[in-house]
Write a protein that holds these residues in place. Structure first.
Motif, PDB file in Angstrom:
ATOM      1  N   ARG A 205     -13.625 -11.322  42.806  1.00  0.00           N
ATOM      2  CA  ARG A 205     -14.953 -10.982  43.335  1.00  0.00           C
ATOM      3  C   ARG A 205     -14.975 -11.012  44.864  1.00  0.00           C
ATOM      4  O   ARG A 205     -15.928 -10.522  45.473  1.00  0.00           O
ATOM      5  N   GLN A 206     -13.932 -11.595  45.463  1.00  0.00           N
ATOM      6  CA  GLN A 206     -13.774 -11.553  46.921  1.00  0.00           C
ATOM      7  C   GLN A 206     -12.864 -10.398  47.340  1.00  0.00           C
ATOM      8  O   GLN A 206     -12.328 -10.377  48.439  1.00  0.00           O
ATOM      9  N   ASN A 207     -12.674  -9.438  46.415  1.00  0.00           N
ATOM     10  CA  ASN A 207     -11.881  -8.226  46.655  1.00  0.00           C
ATOM     11  C   ASN A 207     -10.381  -8.492  46.740  1.00  0.00           C
ATOM     12  O   ASN A 207      -9.640  -7.701  47.336  1.00  0.00           O
ATOM     13  N   VAL A 208      -9.921  -9.594  46.145  1.00  0.00           N
ATOM     14  CA  VAL A 208      -8.485  -9.835  46.005  1.00  0.00           C
ATOM     15  C   VAL A 208      -8.036  -9.167  44.711  1.00  0.00           C
ATOM     16  O   VAL A 208      -8.658  -9.345  43.658  1.00  0.00           O
ATOM     17  N   LYS A 209      -6.968  -8.385  44.765  1.00  0.00           N
ATOM     18  CA  LYS A 209      -6.450  -7.727  43.572  1.00  0.00           C
ATOM     19  C   LYS A 209      -5.890  -8.766  42.595  1.00  0.00           C
ATOM     20  O   LYS A 209      -5.595  -9.905  42.970  1.00  0.00           O
ATOM     21  N   THR A 210      -5.711  -8.341  41.342  1.00  0.00           N
ATOM     22  CA  THR A 210      -5.360  -9.293  40.288  1.00  0.00           C
ATOM     23  C   THR A 210      -4.037 -10.004  40.552  1.00  0.00           C
ATOM     24  O   THR A 210      -3.962 -11.242  40.509  1.00  0.00           O
ATOM     25  N   GLU A 211      -2.969  -9.252  40.804  1.00  0.00           N
ATOM     26  CA  GLU A 211      -1.659  -9.890  40.991  1.00  0.00           C
ATOM     27  C   GLU A 211      -1.629 -10.772  42.243  1.00  0.00           C
ATOM     28  O   GLU A 211      -1.116 -11.900  42.186  1.00  0.00           O
ATOM     29  N   PRO A 212      -2.171 -10.323  43.383  1.00  0.00           N
ATOM     30  CA  PRO A 212      -2.257 -11.243  44.518  1.00  0.00           C
ATOM     31  C   PRO A 212      -3.088 -12.495  44.225  1.00  0.00           C
ATOM     32  O   PRO A 212      -2.792 -13.569  44.751  1.00  0.00           O
ATOM     33  N   ALA A 213      -4.119 -12.373  43.382  1.00  0.00           N
ATOM     34  CA  ALA A 213      -4.913 -13.556  43.019  1.00  0.00           C
ATOM     35  C   ALA A 213      -4.061 -14.554  42.241  1.00  0.00           C
ATOM     36  O   ALA A 213      -4.077 -15.765  42.522  1.00  0.00           O
ATOM     37  N   PHE A 214      -3.311 -14.064  41.247  1.00  0.00           N
ATOM     38  CA  PHE A 214      -2.413 -14.954  40.502  1.00  0.00           C
ATOM     39  C   PHE A 214      -1.368 -15.558  41.434  1.00  0.00           C
ATOM     40  O   PHE A 214      -1.073 -16.758  41.360  1.00  0.00           O
ATOM     41  N   ALA A 215      -0.784 -14.724  42.291  1.00  0.00           N
ATOM     42  CA  ALA A 215       0.251 -15.216  43.201  1.00  0.00           C
ATOM     43  C   ALA A 215      -0.298 -16.293  44.129  1.00  0.00           C
ATOM     44  O   ALA A 215       0.378 -17.294  44.407  1.00  0.00           O
ATOM     45  N   GLN A 216      -1.518 -16.102  44.606  1.00  0.00           N
ATOM     46  CA  GLN A 216      -2.126 -17.098  45.496  1.00  0.00           C
ATOM     47  C   GLN A 216      -2.343 -18.418  44.766  1.00  0.00           C
ATOM     48  O   GLN A 216      -2.002 -19.493  45.283  1.00  0.00           O
ATOM     49  N   LEU A 217      -2.891 -18.357  43.558  1.00  0.00           N
ATOM     50  CA  LEU A 217      -3.178 -19.584  42.811  1.00  0.00           C
ATOM     51  C   LEU A 217      -1.907 -20.285  42.342  1.00  0.00           C
ATOM     52  O   LEU A 217      -1.875 -21.515  42.214  1.00  0.00           O
ATOM     53  N   LEU A 218      -0.855 -19.500  42.084  1.00  0.00           N
ATOM     54  CA  LEU A 218       0.424 -20.074  41.645  1.00  0.00           C
ATOM     55  C   LEU A 218       1.352 -20.384  42.814  1.00  0.00           C
ATOM     56  O   LEU A 218       2.469 -20.861  42.604  1.00  0.00           O
ATOM     57  N   ARG A 219       0.898 -20.055  44.016  1.00  0.00           N
ATOM     58  CA  ARG A 219       1.671 -20.285  45.237  1.00  0.00           C
ATOM     59  C   ARG A 219       3.047 -19.612  45.161  1.00  0.00           C
ATOM     60  O   ARG A 219       4.087 -20.218  45.449  1.00  0.00           O
ATOM     61  N   LEU A 220       3.022 -18.336  44.766  1.00  0.00           N
ATOM     62  CA  LEU A 220       4.241 -17.536  44.740  1.00  0.00           C
ATOM     63  C   LEU A 220       4.498 -16.968  46.131  1.00  0.00           C
ATOM     64  O   LEU A 220       3.568 -16.538  46.808  1.00  0.00           O
ATOM     65  N   SER A 221       5.741 -16.927  46.537  1.00  0.00           N
ATOM     66  CA  SER A 221       6.095 -16.327  47.823  1.00  0.00           C
ATOM     67  C   SER A 221       6.582 -14.901  47.603  1.00  0.00           C
ATOM     68  O   SER A 221       6.940 -14.514  46.496  1.00  0.00           O
ATOM     69  N   GLY A 222       6.585 -14.120  48.663  1.00  0.00           N
ATOM     70  CA  GLY A 222       7.091 -12.759  48.575  1.00  0.00           C
ATOM     71  C   GLY A 222       6.076 -11.791  47.996  1.00  0.00           C
ATOM     72  O   GLY A 222       4.874 -12.050  47.961  1.00  0.00           O
ATOM     73  N   ASP A 223       6.572 -10.655  47.528  1.00  0.00           N
ATOM     74  CA  ASP A 223       5.738  -9.593  46.968  1.00  0.00           C
ATOM     75  C   ASP A 223       5.037 -10.111  45.710  1.00  0.00           C
ATOM     76  O   ASP A 223       5.699 -10.465  44.730  1.00  0.00           O
ATOM     77  N   PRO A 224       3.697 -10.169  45.686  1.00  0.00           N
ATOM     78  CA  PRO A 224       3.016 -10.729  44.513  1.00  0.00           C
ATOM     79  C   PRO A 224       3.228  -9.912  43.249  1.00  0.00           C
ATOM     80  O   PRO A 224       3.224 -10.474  42.141  1.00  0.00           O
ATOM     81  N   TYR A 225       3.418  -8.603  43.383  1.00  0.00           N
ATOM     82  CA  TYR A 225       3.590  -7.756  42.204  1.00  0.00           C
ATOM     83  C   TYR A 225       4.948  -8.004  41.549  1.00  0.00           C
ATOM     84  O   TYR A 225       5.063  -8.020  40.316  1.00  0.00           O
ATOM     85  N   ILE A 226       5.976  -8.216  42.359  1.00  0.00           N
ATOM     86  CA  ILE A 226       7.286  -8.558  41.816  1.00  0.00           C
ATOM     87  C   ILE A 226       7.278  -9.984  41.285  1.00  0.00           C
ATOM     88  O   ILE A 226       7.795 -10.274  40.203  1.00  0.00           O
ATOM     89  N   GLY A 227       6.663 -10.889  42.036  1.00  0.00           N
ATOM     90  CA  GLY A 227       6.641 -12.289  41.631  1.00  0.00           C
ATOM     91  C   GLY A 227       5.964 -12.506  40.292  1.00  0.00           C
ATOM     92  O   GLY A 227       6.470 -13.244  39.437  1.00  0.00           O
ATOM     93  N   VAL A 228       4.813 -11.864  40.075  1.00  0.00           N
ATOM     94  CA  VAL A 228       4.119 -12.012  38.791  1.00  0.00           C
ATOM     95  C   VAL A 228       4.934 -11.362  37.676  1.00  0.00           C
ATOM     96  O   VAL A 228       5.055 -11.916  36.575  1.00  0.00           O
ATOM     97  N   ALA A 229       5.524 -10.198  37.938  1.00  0.00           N
ATOM     98  CA  ALA A 229       6.323  -9.526  36.908  1.00  0.00           C
ATOM     99  C   ALA A 229       7.494 -10.391  36.463  1.00  0.00           C
ATOM    100  O   ALA A 229       7.835 -10.436  35.275  1.00  0.00           O
ATOM    101  N   GLU A 230       8.117 -11.096  37.385  1.00  0.00           N
ATOM    102  CA  GLU A 230       9.271 -11.923  37.039  1.00  0.00           C
ATOM    103  C   GLU A 230       8.903 -13.072  36.103  1.00  0.00           C
ATOM    104  O   GLU A 230       9.755 -13.570  35.364  1.00  0.00           O
TER     105      GLU A 230
END
Length: 252
Positions: A205-230
């Motif tokens: 709702r703050q205009n963060v896309k889905t994968e970047p939102a997951f990456a932020q909450l999971l504290r993933l580094s690097g490309d969030p789309y690759i990180g979530v896919a992995e």
């Protein structure tokens, strides 16, 4: 908005047999710029059936996700949208089947189109009567090949209207990033529960896309789309250990 029922076009896209979908899968880079592959991998066999890839075919996940999902599923069923796209192995993806949708969410359908020209002819003849129908070709990126993107508005059941987006490329539907992301996210949500889902929706709702939102909450580094896919390559035990290391403890 009035409900549009398609008549006489059910065979416009033809029919195609589907290869069995493996219930256990992993992400593997093929070195190609336009696809990833889901392959059999013994490290992920311990996920329960509702969280295996095959469970996300059809409308059942969407129907059970939420009241909104049930209404959208009814509208898609009344129009036989998946049936009309059967030649292209349609699979519903995105946020609605895993109940992290917001007011701005649309319904995403992934398709496998070896011949994009045929796909374009099919959707033009089948869906162009729907409100706000448009189609464009998306140029290839570093990870996804050339694609056709179709959008239109649909209504039915208790839905006044919602946007449908169909994304078609020459990559098999369940091997596309859109599906792999959803599968990984569904598994994360199953472990971390409704509070984590609430935090995802708050970021969206703050205009963060889905994968970047997951990456932020999971504290993933690097490309969030690759990180979530992995994450889709992890077994349940591996993902449980991973989220615990992040300080996000498994519910129940």
């Amino acid at each position: 908005m009035s409900w549009l029922v398609l008549q006489g076009v059910k065979d416009a896209c033809g029919q195609r047999g589907r290869d069995p979908l493996p219930q256990v899968s992993a992400l593997r880079s093929t070195g190609s710029r336009n696809r990833t592959d889901l392959i059999m991998n013994q490290t992920v066999i311990d996920w329960p059936d509702p969280l295996c890839a095959a469970a996300f075919r059809g409308l059942e996940k969407l129907q059970k996700a939420s009241d909104i999902g049930a209404n959208v599923a009814l509208a898609l069923q009344q129009a036989d949208v998946l049936g009309l796209l059967a030649e292209f192995d349609p699979v519903i993806a995105g946020t609605l089947p895993i109940a992290i949708n917001t007011e701005q969410s649309d319904i995403d359908i992934l398709c496998h189109a070896v011949d994009l020209s045929r796909f374009n002819d099919c959707v033009d003849s089948t869906f162009s009567s729907y409100p706000h129908y448009r189609r464009h070709q998306r140029a290839p990126t570093n990870h996804v090949g050339v694609a056709s993107v179709v959008r239109f508005e649909c209504a039915g059941g208790d839905c006044d209207g919602f946007e449908v987006e169909i994304f078609a490329t020459d990559c098999p539907s369940t091997a596309q990033y859109g599906f792999i992301h959803m599968l990984a996210e569904a598994r994360i949500l199953s472990l971390l529960g409704p509070d984590f889902a609430k935090n995802v929706r708050a970021l969206k709702r703050q205009n963060v896309k889905t994968e970047p939102a997951f990456a932020q909450l999971l504290r993933l580094s690097g490309d969030p789309y690759i990180g979530v896919a992995e994450l889709a390559n992890m077994s349940m035990d591996e993902m449980t250990a991973f989220v615990n290391r992040k300080g996000l403890f498994v519910v129940g």
